[in-house]
Design a protein around this motif. Sequence first.
Motif, PDB file in Angstrom:
ATOM      1  N   ASP A  15     -11.333  66.385 -60.437  1.00 21.96           N
ATOM      2  CA  ASP A  15     -10.190  66.212 -61.347  1.00 21.96           C
ATOM      3  C   ASP A  15     -10.328  64.994 -62.256  1.00 21.96           C
ATOM      4  O   ASP A  15      -9.892  65.022 -63.402  1.00 21.96           O
ATOM      5  CB  ASP A  15      -8.885  66.090 -60.560  1.00 21.96           C
ATOM      6  CG  ASP A  15      -8.451  67.393 -59.907  1.00 21.96           C
ATOM      7  OD1 ASP A  15      -9.040  68.450 -60.220  1.00 21.96           O
ATOM      8  OD2 ASP A  15      -7.527  67.341 -59.067  1.00 21.96           O
ATOM      9  N   ASN A  16     -10.947  63.932 -61.752  1.00 19.52           N
ATOM     10  CA  ASN A  16     -11.001  62.673 -62.502  1.00 19.52           C
ATOM     11  C   ASN A  16     -12.302  62.438 -63.264  1.00 19.52           C
ATOM     12  O   ASN A  16     -12.290  61.766 -64.293  1.00 19.52           O
ATOM     13  CB  ASN A  16     -10.735  61.495 -61.562  1.00 19.52           C
ATOM     14  CG  ASN A  16      -9.297  61.439 -61.122  1.00 19.52           C
ATOM     15  OD1 ASN A  16      -8.447  60.917 -61.832  1.00 19.52           O
ATOM     16  ND2 ASN A  16      -8.997  62.006 -59.962  1.00 19.52           N
ATOM     17  N   TRP A  17     -13.417  62.958 -62.754  1.00 17.55           N
ATOM     18  CA  TRP A  17     -14.708  62.683 -63.392  1.00 17.55           C
ATOM     19  C   TRP A  17     -15.573  63.919 -63.579  1.00 17.55           C
ATOM     20  O   TRP A  17     -16.676  63.845 -64.090  1.00 17.55           O
ATOM     21  CB  TRP A  17     -15.471  61.618 -62.587  1.00 17.55           C
ATOM     22  CG  TRP A  17     -14.784  60.297 -62.622  1.00 17.55           C
ATOM     23  CD1 TRP A  17     -14.861  59.371 -63.626  1.00 17.55           C
ATOM     24  CD2 TRP A  17     -13.900  59.746 -61.646  1.00 17.55           C
ATOM     25  NE1 TRP A  17     -14.073  58.286 -63.328  1.00 17.55           N
ATOM     26  CE2 TRP A  17     -13.464  58.485 -62.107  1.00 17.55           C
ATOM     27  CE3 TRP A  17     -13.418  60.180 -60.420  1.00 17.55           C
ATOM     28  CZ2 TRP A  17     -12.596  57.673 -61.409  1.00 17.55           C
ATOM     29  CZ3 TRP A  17     -12.545  59.377 -59.712  1.00 17.55           C
ATOM     30  CH2 TRP A  17     -12.146  58.142 -60.204  1.00 17.55           C
ATOM     31  N   GLY A  18     -15.070  65.080 -63.181  1.00 18.78           N
ATOM     32  CA  GLY A  18     -15.833  66.318 -63.326  1.00 18.78           C
ATOM     33  C   GLY A  18     -16.043  66.683 -64.783  1.00 18.78           C
ATOM     34  O   GLY A  18     -15.187  66.444 -65.631  1.00 18.78           O
ATOM     35  N   ASN A  19     -17.212  67.258 -65.086  1.00 18.61           N
ATOM     36  CA  ASN A  19     -17.590  67.688 -66.438  1.00 18.61           C
ATOM     37  C   ASN A  19     -17.564  66.552 -67.454  1.00 18.61           C
ATOM     38  O   ASN A  19     -17.415  66.787 -68.650  1.00 18.61           O
ATOM     39  CB  ASN A  19     -16.707  68.850 -66.910  1.00 18.61           C
ATOM     40  CG  ASN A  19     -16.910  70.083 -66.070  1.00 18.61           C
ATOM     41  OD1 ASN A  19     -18.042  70.448 -65.750  1.00 18.61           O
ATOM     42  ND2 ASN A  19     -15.824  70.717 -65.674  1.00 18.61           N
ATOM     43  N   ASN A  20     -17.721  65.331 -66.992  1.00 16.44           N
ATOM     44  CA  ASN A  20     -17.793  64.165 -67.866  1.00 16.44           C
ATOM     45  C   ASN A  20     -19.257  63.733 -67.920  1.00 16.44           C
ATOM     46  O   ASN A  20     -19.813  63.273 -66.926  1.00 16.44           O
ATOM     47  CB  ASN A  20     -16.911  63.041 -67.320  1.00 16.44           C
ATOM     48  CG  ASN A  20     -16.876  61.820 -68.206  1.00 16.44           C
ATOM     49  OD1 ASN A  20     -17.813  61.546 -68.952  1.00 16.44           O
ATOM     50  ND2 ASN A  20     -15.802  61.064 -68.115  1.00 16.44           N
ATOM     51  N   LYS A  80     -22.853  61.296 -63.314  1.00 16.36           N
ATOM     52  CA  LYS A  80     -23.544  62.299 -62.512  1.00 16.36           C
ATOM     53  C   LYS A  80     -23.104  62.031 -61.077  1.00 16.36           C
ATOM     54  O   LYS A  80     -23.304  60.936 -60.547  1.00 16.36           O
ATOM     55  CB  LYS A  80     -25.052  62.190 -62.642  1.00 16.36           C
ATOM     56  CG  LYS A  80     -25.755  63.319 -61.903  1.00 16.36           C
ATOM     57  CD  LYS A  80     -27.195  63.410 -62.283  1.00 16.36           C
ATOM     58  CE  LYS A  80     -27.224  64.079 -63.636  1.00 16.36           C
ATOM     59  NZ  LYS A  80     -28.429  64.771 -63.943  1.00 16.36           N
ATOM     60  N   ILE A  81     -22.477  63.012 -60.480  1.00 18.41           N
ATOM     61  CA  ILE A  81     -21.892  62.839 -59.153  1.00 18.41           C
ATOM     62  C   ILE A  81     -22.705  63.628 -58.135  1.00 18.41           C
ATOM     63  O   ILE A  81     -22.761  64.857 -58.182  1.00 18.41           O
ATOM     64  CB  ILE A  81     -20.415  63.294 -59.162  1.00 18.41           C
ATOM     65  CG1 ILE A  81     -19.639  62.444 -60.176  1.00 18.41           C
ATOM     66  CG2 ILE A  81     -19.814  63.202 -57.766  1.00 18.41           C
ATOM     67  CD1 ILE A  81     -18.242  62.925 -60.470  1.00 18.41           C
ATOM     68  N   HIS A  82     -23.355  62.887 -57.242  1.00 18.25           N
ATOM     69  CA  HIS A  82     -24.138  63.499 -56.169  1.00 18.25           C
ATOM     70  C   HIS A  82     -23.221  63.663 -54.957  1.00 18.25           C
ATOM     71  O   HIS A  82     -22.746  62.670 -54.417  1.00 18.25           O
ATOM     72  CB  HIS A  82     -25.335  62.615 -55.788  1.00 18.25           C
ATOM     73  CG  HIS A  82     -26.351  62.529 -56.864  1.00 18.25           C
ATOM     74  ND1 HIS A  82     -26.340  61.534 -57.801  1.00 18.25           N
ATOM     75  CD2 HIS A  82     -27.412  63.316 -57.151  1.00 18.25           C
ATOM     76  CE1 HIS A  82     -27.356  61.707 -58.628  1.00 18.25           C
ATOM     77  NE2 HIS A  82     -28.010  62.789 -58.263  1.00 18.25           N
ATOM     78  N   LEU A  83     -23.003  64.897 -54.543  1.00 20.70           N
ATOM     79  CA  LEU A  83     -22.145  65.159 -53.392  1.00 20.70           C
ATOM     80  C   LEU A  83     -22.989  65.293 -52.132  1.00 20.70           C
ATOM     81  O   LEU A  83     -23.806  66.198 -52.016  1.00 20.70           O
ATOM     82  CB  LEU A  83     -21.341  66.445 -53.604  1.00 20.70           C
ATOM     83  CG  LEU A  83     -20.279  66.434 -54.680  1.00 20.70           C
ATOM     84  CD1 LEU A  83     -19.607  67.792 -54.763  1.00 20.70           C
ATOM     85  CD2 LEU A  83     -19.255  65.352 -54.433  1.00 20.70           C
ATOM     86  N   HIS A  84     -22.756  64.388 -51.214  1.00 20.21           N
ATOM     87  CA  HIS A  84     -23.421  64.427 -49.906  1.00 20.21           C
ATOM     88  C   HIS A  84     -22.397  64.934 -48.902  1.00 20.21           C
ATOM     89  O   HIS A  84     -21.896  64.189 -48.072  1.00 20.21           O
ATOM     90  CB  HIS A  84     -23.921  63.041 -49.504  1.00 20.21           C
ATOM     91  CG  HIS A  84     -24.962  62.522 -50.418  1.00 20.21           C
ATOM     92  ND1 HIS A  84     -26.297  62.624 -50.142  1.00 20.21           N
ATOM     93  CD2 HIS A  84     -24.875  61.922 -51.620  1.00 20.21           C
ATOM     94  CE1 HIS A  84     -26.995  62.099 -51.141  1.00 20.21           C
ATOM     95  NE2 HIS A  84     -26.139  61.670 -52.049  1.00 20.21           N
ATOM     96  N   VAL A  85     -22.067  66.187 -49.008  1.00 16.02           N
ATOM     97  CA  VAL A  85     -21.054  66.786 -48.146  1.00 16.02           C
ATOM     98  C   VAL A  85     -21.599  68.102 -47.597  1.00 16.02           C
ATOM     99  O   VAL A  85     -21.172  69.172 -47.959  1.00 16.02           O
ATOM    100  CB  VAL A  85     -19.711  67.005 -48.893  1.00 16.02           C
ATOM    101  CG1 VAL A  85     -19.022  65.698 -49.156  1.00 16.02           C
ATOM    102  CG2 VAL A  85     -19.921  67.748 -50.210  1.00 16.02           C
ATOM    103  N   PHE A  86     -22.563  67.989 -46.744  1.00 12.69           N
ATOM    104  CA  PHE A  86     -23.212  69.163 -46.170  1.00 12.69           C
ATOM    105  C   PHE A  86     -22.948  69.188 -44.672  1.00 12.69           C
ATOM    106  O   PHE A  86     -23.220  68.223 -43.977  1.00 12.69           O
ATOM    107  CB  PHE A  86     -24.723  69.113 -46.433  1.00 12.69           C
ATOM    108  CG  PHE A  86     -25.446  70.328 -45.951  1.00 12.69           C
ATOM    109  CD1 PHE A  86     -25.493  71.466 -46.740  1.00 12.69           C
ATOM    110  CD2 PHE A  86     -26.051  70.347 -44.714  1.00 12.69           C
ATOM    111  CE1 PHE A  86     -26.153  72.607 -46.302  1.00 12.69           C
ATOM    112  CE2 PHE A  86     -26.714  71.467 -44.266  1.00 12.69           C
ATOM    113  CZ  PHE A  86     -26.768  72.607 -45.057  1.00 12.69           C
TER     114      PHE A  86
END
Length: 187
Positions: free
Chosen positions: A7-12, A16-22
């Motif tokens: 919501d705050n930084w997506g598609n900006n 570059k947001i690396h998601l470590h949620v595995f």
Amino acid sequence: MIKLLSDNWGNNSKFKIHLHVFNPFYDQQNSERCNAINLQVIQNACGGKIPDNFVLMGHFQKLTDLNRCYNIADIVVDGSGGESWSLPSFHMAGLGKKTVVHYNSGIKEWANEDNCWLVNSSGKISADDGMFFNSQAPFNAGNIYDFEEEDMVKQIKNALKSKNKKNNLTNEFSYEKMADKILENIL
């Protein structure tokens, strides 16, 4: 947390947001199914479409791959509500990365205002997610710490604005101090 970032930084393109949620435990017998479930969880959190500046990080098989990933980050955001020590964030703070942490549980043993941006807990909520955590099960049940989204966004923005963050983890957690602590406990 994923929704907050989306919501705050997506598609900006500035981020570059690396998601470590595995979660490797969704299906331990079938890695393709496990990967598909992890992807679906992230898509659901993003409202159906993953932002184009999100990089999904799977399970690292080698420490060299994990280390490479640690070193490309500028800011680390740890929104965990139940992780004890939160070792990855501890490592990142030790590497001098700007680190925003949900200040709860074992994180309080190392994180402070001198080395992190702290987001205080607002209470506890059920961990039940209908998939991995089940409040009716004999295990994988219970509560996790929660936070106010506005507080997390504020601290991430503070980290983004900051030129540097003093980091004293290397002074607090040195081999010399470790050896002294061991000697103190065995003598």
